[in-house]
Write a protein that holds these residues in place. Sequence first.
Motif, PDB file in Angstrom:
ATOM      1  N   MET A   1       0.838  -1.181   0.000  1.00  0.00           N
ATOM      2  CA  MET A   1       0.000   0.000   0.000  1.00  0.00           C
ATOM      3  C   MET A   1       0.885   1.248   0.000  1.00  0.00           C
ATOM      4  SD  MET A   1      -3.086   0.896   2.588  1.00  0.00           S
ATOM      5  CE  MET A   1      -2.583   2.179   3.692  1.00  0.00           C
ATOM      6  N   GLU A   2       0.555   2.157  -0.870  1.00  0.00           N
ATOM      7  CA  GLU A   2       1.298   3.407  -1.001  1.00  0.00           C
ATOM      8  C   GLU A   2       1.014   4.309   0.199  1.00  0.00           C
ATOM      9  OE1 GLU A   2       4.100   5.600  -2.928  1.00  0.00           O
ATOM     10  OE2 GLU A   2       3.377   3.650  -3.562  1.00  0.00           O
ATOM     11  N   MET A 126       8.963   3.063   6.518  1.00  0.00           N
ATOM     12  CA  MET A 126       9.825   2.148   5.791  1.00  0.00           C
ATOM     13  C   MET A 126       8.980   1.041   5.180  1.00  0.00           C
ATOM     14  SD  MET A 126      13.099   0.084   7.214  1.00  0.00           S
ATOM     15  CE  MET A 126      14.424   1.138   6.724  1.00  0.00           C
ATOM     16  N   ASP A 127       9.307   0.704   3.958  1.00  0.00           N
ATOM     17  CA  ASP A 127       8.705  -0.458   3.323  1.00  0.00           C
ATOM     18  C   ASP A 127       9.822  -1.254   2.652  1.00  0.00           C
ATOM     19  OD1 ASP A 127       9.316   0.841   0.961  1.00  0.00           O
ATOM     20  OD2 ASP A 127       7.245   1.174   0.356  1.00  0.00           O
ATOM     21  N   SER A 128       9.464  -2.222   1.830  1.00  0.00           N
ATOM     22  CA  SER A 128      10.480  -3.071   1.203  1.00  0.00           C
ATOM     23  C   SER A 128      11.398  -2.297   0.253  1.00  0.00           C
ATOM     24  CB  SER A 128       9.798  -4.209   0.451  1.00  0.00           C
ATOM     25  OG  SER A 128       8.955  -3.685  -0.554  1.00  0.00           O
ATOM     26  N   MET A 129      10.963  -1.125  -0.179  1.00  0.00           N
ATOM     27  CA  MET A 129      11.765  -0.320  -1.100  1.00  0.00           C
ATOM     28  C   MET A 129      12.645   0.696  -0.378  1.00  0.00           C
ATOM     29  SD  MET A 129      10.849  -1.629  -3.927  1.00  0.00           S
ATOM     30  CE  MET A 129      11.323  -0.539  -5.227  1.00  0.00           C
ATOM     31  N   ILE A 131      13.045   3.872   2.794  1.00  0.00           N
ATOM     32  CA  ILE A 131      12.343   4.893   3.579  1.00  0.00           C
ATOM     33  C   ILE A 131      11.613   5.833   2.629  1.00  0.00           C
ATOM     34  CG2 ILE A 131      12.651   6.827   5.157  1.00  0.00           C
ATOM     35  CD1 ILE A 131      15.098   5.352   6.281  1.00  0.00           C
ATOM     36  N   LYS A 132      10.339   6.091   2.957  1.00  0.00           N
ATOM     37  CA  LYS A 132       9.512   6.974   2.141  1.00  0.00           C
ATOM     38  C   LYS A 132       8.859   8.022   3.018  1.00  0.00           C
ATOM     39  CE  LYS A 132       8.059   3.745  -1.402  1.00  0.00           C
ATOM     40  NZ  LYS A 132       6.919   3.195  -2.118  1.00  0.00           N
ATOM     41  N   GLU A 133       8.525   9.137   2.363  1.00  0.00           N
ATOM     42  CA  GLU A 133       7.749  10.168   3.052  1.00  0.00           C
ATOM     43  C   GLU A 133       6.325   9.650   3.226  1.00  0.00           C
ATOM     44  OE1 GLU A 133       5.683  14.123   1.513  1.00  0.00           O
ATOM     45  OE2 GLU A 133       7.875  14.251   1.437  1.00  0.00           O
TER      46      GLU A 133
END
Length: 183
Positions: A1-2, A126-129, A131-133
């Motif tokens: 999920m984004e 954090m996800d599998s890709m 760290i994201k905002e």
Amino acid sequence: MEPIKPFDVPLDEYEGLICRREYWDNIGTEWHWSSVEDKIVRLAGFVQQGGNLKKIINHYAKSHDEEYRRCIQYCELEFIMRLLMKDEDISTKYLPVERIKRLDKDELTRLLSDLLKKYVEKGYCMDSMGIKECWEIKYDSKLTPDELLDKVEGKHWRAYPEESFNSYLKRSEIWWDGVHSLW
């Protein structure tokens, strides 16, 4: 999920993205295009960039007939109650709801804008890709909904000291009867 985050566009383009039925018509099909939380985060991103929510809502109201304008106040109420109460039961008989319904359109929009600034924050997840905002709604207010509304109502009474208390109490019945719009 984004992760949920605001639109990454210039402010003038942002206005067009949130001045739509998806945000201000809770009985239309468009309302279901995104979650209430997505809408709140996107509205918060707009307000936190310096966007004027009152201007957007007034523009939306001018371009729609009475049937659609009636929905605006219910959408604002949904956003406010979600910010104040999280997933708790948002019953129309709950006292803060009745107090919110007594506010005029400017007070209602100002309250929503203030809550969007205060309770929605940018963070990182954090996800599998990596760290994201991601933005999240913070439900850690030091004030209860009633204490927040005391402040709003205090400003109202200073601005309109001649208004009778009975007429103020009746606002929730008159303005929220399903027939009238604040806009």
